[in-house]
Write a protein that holds these residues in place. Sequence first.
Motif, PDB file in Angstrom:
ATOM      1  N   ASP A 296       0.940  -1.271   0.025  1.00 43.44           N
ATOM      2  CA  ASP A 296      -0.075  -0.378   0.067  1.00 43.44           C
ATOM      3  C   ASP A 296       0.939   1.310  -0.148  1.00 43.44           C
ATOM      4  O   ASP A 296       0.379   2.120  -0.524  1.00 43.44           O
ATOM      5  N   ILE A 297       1.729   1.131   0.770  1.00 44.80           N
ATOM      6  CA  ILE A 297       2.789   2.380   1.027  1.00 44.80           C
ATOM      7  C   ILE A 297       4.353   1.925   0.759  1.00 44.80           C
ATOM      8  O   ILE A 297       4.733   1.073   1.326  1.00 44.80           O
ATOM      9  N   PHE A 298       5.076   2.676  -0.244  1.00 42.42           N
ATOM     10  CA  PHE A 298       6.642   2.509  -0.142  1.00 42.42           C
ATOM     11  C   PHE A 298       7.163   3.735   0.514  1.00 42.42           C
ATOM     12  O   PHE A 298       6.825   5.056   0.262  1.00 42.42           O
ATOM     13  N   LEU A 299       8.001   3.549   1.279  1.00 44.70           N
ATOM     14  CA  LEU A 299       8.978   4.661   1.604  1.00 44.70           C
ATOM     15  C   LEU A 299      10.312   4.259   1.090  1.00 44.70           C
ATOM     16  O   LEU A 299      11.128   3.370   1.379  1.00 44.70           O
ATOM     17  N   PHE A 300      10.910   5.249  -0.054  1.00 47.56           N
ATOM     18  CA  PHE A 300      12.210   5.069  -0.751  1.00 47.56           C
ATOM     19  C   PHE A 300      13.109   5.963   0.033  1.00 47.56           C
ATOM     20  O   PHE A 300      12.746   7.209   0.247  1.00 47.56           O
TER      21      PHE A 300
ATOM     22  N   HIS B  30       0.865   6.988  -6.079  1.00 46.90           N
ATOM     23  CA  HIS B  30       1.210   8.688  -6.439  1.00 46.90           C
ATOM     24  C   HIS B  30       2.204   8.830  -5.290  1.00 46.90           C
ATOM     25  O   HIS B  30       2.275   8.339  -4.075  1.00 46.90           O
ATOM     26  N   CYS B  31       3.106   9.908  -5.527  1.00 49.43           N
ATOM     27  CA  CYS B  31       4.310  10.196  -4.577  1.00 49.43           C
ATOM     28  C   CYS B  31       4.478  11.383  -4.129  1.00 49.43           C
ATOM     29  O   CYS B  31       3.737  12.469  -4.982  1.00 49.43           O
ATOM     30  N   VAL B  32       5.052  11.653  -2.969  1.00 48.17           N
ATOM     31  CA  VAL B  32       5.400  13.010  -2.630  1.00 48.17           C
ATOM     32  C   VAL B  32       6.860  13.024  -2.313  1.00 48.17           C
ATOM     33  O   VAL B  32       7.420  12.119  -1.878  1.00 48.17           O
ATOM     34  N   SER B  33       7.579  14.067  -2.270  1.00 45.48           N
ATOM     35  CA  SER B  33       8.869  14.258  -1.940  1.00 45.48           C
ATOM     36  C   SER B  33       9.371  15.660  -1.585  1.00 45.48           C
ATOM     37  O   SER B  33       8.365  16.652  -1.309  1.00 45.48           O
ATOM     38  N   TYR B  34      10.330  16.253  -2.054  1.00 42.70           N
ATOM     39  CA  TYR B  34      10.774  17.800  -1.926  1.00 42.70           C
ATOM     40  C   TYR B  34      11.784  17.872  -2.760  1.00 42.70           C
ATOM     41  O   TYR B  34      12.601  17.285  -3.468  1.00 42.70           O
ATOM     42  N   ARG B  35      12.059  19.350  -3.047  1.00 41.30           N
ATOM     43  CA  ARG B  35      13.204  19.800  -3.925  1.00 41.30           C
ATOM     44  C   ARG B  35      14.464  20.041  -3.195  1.00 41.30           C
ATOM     45  O   ARG B  35      14.294  20.578  -1.839  1.00 41.30           O
ATOM     46  N   HIS B  36      15.715  19.932  -3.668  1.00 43.71           N
ATOM     47  CA  HIS B  36      16.762  20.162  -3.134  1.00 43.71           C
ATOM     48  C   HIS B  36      17.880  20.558  -3.954  1.00 43.71           C
ATOM     49  O   HIS B  36      17.897  20.444  -4.923  1.00 43.71           O
ATOM     50  N   GLU B  37      18.607  21.703  -3.390  1.00 37.14           N
ATOM     51  CA  GLU B  37      19.526  22.353  -4.289  1.00 37.14           C
ATOM     52  C   GLU B  37      20.666  21.527  -4.756  1.00 37.14           C
ATOM     53  O   GLU B  37      21.177  21.724  -5.588  1.00 37.14           O
TER      54      GLU B  37
ATOM     55  N   GLN C  30      20.516  12.657  -1.984  1.00 38.13           N
ATOM     56  CA  GLN C  30      19.513  11.663  -1.905  1.00 38.13           C
ATOM     57  C   GLN C  30      18.170  11.949  -1.063  1.00 38.13           C
ATOM     58  O   GLN C  30      18.114  11.936  -0.054  1.00 38.13           O
ATOM     59  N   HIS C  31      17.102  11.936  -1.740  1.00 36.09           N
ATOM     60  CA  HIS C  31      15.911  12.175  -1.578  1.00 36.09           C
ATOM     61  C   HIS C  31      15.295  11.121  -1.025  1.00 36.09           C
ATOM     62  O   HIS C  31      15.389  10.071  -1.285  1.00 36.09           O
ATOM     63  N   LEU C  32      14.131  11.187  -0.073  1.00 31.16           N
ATOM     64  CA  LEU C  32      13.329  10.593   0.413  1.00 31.16           C
ATOM     65  C   LEU C  32      11.855  10.745  -0.362  1.00 31.16           C
ATOM     66  O   LEU C  32      11.533  11.779  -0.931  1.00 31.16           O
ATOM     67  N   MET C  33      11.385   9.425  -0.681  1.00 30.74           N
ATOM     68  CA  MET C  33       9.993   9.628  -1.138  1.00 30.74           C
ATOM     69  C   MET C  33       8.873   8.647  -0.681  1.00 30.74           C
ATOM     70  O   MET C  33       9.190   7.510  -0.249  1.00 30.74           O
ATOM     71  N   ILE C  34       7.750   9.256  -0.398  1.00 33.95           N
ATOM     72  CA  ILE C  34       6.694   8.151  -0.173  1.00 33.95           C
ATOM     73  C   ILE C  34       5.686   8.124  -1.038  1.00 33.95           C
ATOM     74  O   ILE C  34       5.179   9.142  -1.716  1.00 33.95           O
ATOM     75  N   CYS C  35       5.331   6.813  -1.673  1.00 34.10           N
ATOM     76  CA  CYS C  35       4.372   6.643  -2.595  1.00 34.10           C
ATOM     77  C   CYS C  35       3.437   5.791  -2.120  1.00 34.10           C
ATOM     78  O   CYS C  35       3.511   4.594  -1.419  1.00 34.10           O
ATOM     79  N   LEU C  36       2.017   6.202  -2.327  1.00 31.01           N
ATOM     80  CA  LEU C  36       0.939   5.345  -1.883  1.00 31.01           C
ATOM     81  C   LEU C  36      -0.017   5.108  -3.046  1.00 31.01           C
ATOM     82  O   LEU C  36      -0.157   5.603  -3.867  1.00 31.01           O
ATOM     83  N   LYS C  37      -0.522   3.827  -2.589  1.00 27.22           N
ATOM     84  CA  LYS C  37      -1.645   3.654  -3.572  1.00 27.22           C
ATOM     85  C   LYS C  37      -2.756   4.783  -3.785  1.00 27.22           C
ATOM     86  O   LYS C  37      -3.030   5.432  -2.648  1.00 27.22           O
ATOM     87  N   LYS C  38      -3.516   4.583  -4.959  1.00 27.39           N
ATOM     88  CA  LYS C  38      -4.383   5.932  -5.057  1.00 27.39           C
ATOM     89  C   LYS C  38      -5.563   5.828  -4.218  1.00 27.39           C
ATOM     90  O   LYS C  38      -6.462   6.917  -4.318  1.00 27.39           O
ATOM     91  N   SER C  39      -5.885   4.901  -3.623  1.00 27.60           N
ATOM     92  CA  SER C  39      -6.998   4.937  -2.797  1.00 27.60           C
ATOM     93  C   SER C  39      -6.446   5.446  -1.355  1.00 27.60           C
ATOM     94  O   SER C  39      -7.687   5.720  -0.340  1.00 27.60           O
ATOM     95  N   LEU C  40      -5.161   6.025  -1.159  1.00 26.99           N
ATOM     96  CA  LEU C  40      -4.594   6.615   0.071  1.00 26.99           C
ATOM     97  C   LEU C  40      -4.479   7.832  -0.320  1.00 26.99           C
ATOM     98  O   LEU C  40      -3.852   8.169  -1.290  1.00 26.99           O
ATOM     99  N   ASP C  41      -4.093   8.776   0.693  1.00 32.44           N
ATOM    100  CA  ASP C  41      -3.475  10.149   0.544  1.00 32.44           C
ATOM    101  C   ASP C  41      -2.632  10.347   1.627  1.00 32.44           C
ATOM    102  O   ASP C  41      -2.759   9.808   2.860  1.00 32.44           O
ATOM    103  N   ILE C  42      -1.829  11.474   1.459  1.00 40.12           N
ATOM    104  CA  ILE C  42      -1.099  11.786   2.637  1.00 40.12           C
ATOM    105  C   ILE C  42      -1.100  13.249   2.769  1.00 40.12           C
ATOM    106  O   ILE C  42      -1.061  13.888   1.732  1.00 40.12           O
TER     107      ILE C  42
END
Length: 299
Positions: A70-74, A93-100, A105-117
């Motif tokens: 259901d959820i990946f933490l990369f 679908h995924c969330v992360s952040y921008r870095h200069e 090495q970013h982290l990402m959280i990716c969730l099934k589309k039935s879930l949101d964060i």
Amino acid sequence: MGRLKRLWPWLACAATVFSISGNSFASSLKITTFNLRWYGLGGEISGQRSDEYRDPFITEFLSTKYINTDIFLFQEVIDTERLGQLMNGLGHHCVSYRHEQFNHQHLMICLKKSLDIVPEKGDDDYTYPLMENRPYLRPALYGQVIDRYSKKPLIHLVGLHLKAGPSSIDARLEQVNNLNKRVLEYRQNNLPVVIAGDLNTYRNSRYEDKESDLVVLGDAFKSIDVTRRTSDYDYTYRNGGSGNVFDHFYVSDKTETKYVEIWRACGGSSRNTKRLENLSWYQRFISDHCPVSLRVDIQ
């Protein structure tokens, strides 16, 4: 009438899942933490974006072995846009952040589309710096996971990639202590806290009264009532013939979890003939870390 008879067994099963006498809906979430070695640079710190060749192999791996996650933490994601597109094709679908920094090495959280964060209380994004005045260390990536349709809150989720190096336990401990302060500010007692990621824990600590980094960090996590749920016996990281246990889950004490799993390539023999289980093949085409998964009960 015959059609109704055929439907009845399915309706009977459904009735065992939903409770009409209360407000709770019992379910669970399968969560996987996965360090994808220098993703976006072909697995090498010296690589370029054009060197990344692993997408078809990672897609095969995740779509066949982790289809029910259901959820990946990369962790170690250099090209967040590219991984986001790959995961979108797998229904996440995924969330992360921008870095200069180009090779951050970013982290990402990716969730099934039935879930949101959604951001935690007091936040307008998903990141929290774990050490002040250290902009190139990786932040925590965190938020409240909700059901996308009912908007019901499910868990507080935190992804971590702590400072690397066997001599950096002081920095890792400071990172955990800073995270704990933030968790205590926003945590809701009725929601489980799930913390997962690459904690870069080493067996030997310079603390003479502690047997390992896991003991040092585990003692710190006690202040927010979370405990480690990862196996003590399987490697989660392999480098040639050596290995270590870097990737972990910490979950609220009163929350039930099931079947912690580590992908068997990191613990198995490289003589195994199955591609995805063969250590040398896996290290070349996937990563030097293996995914770690568990299922969290949600009430």
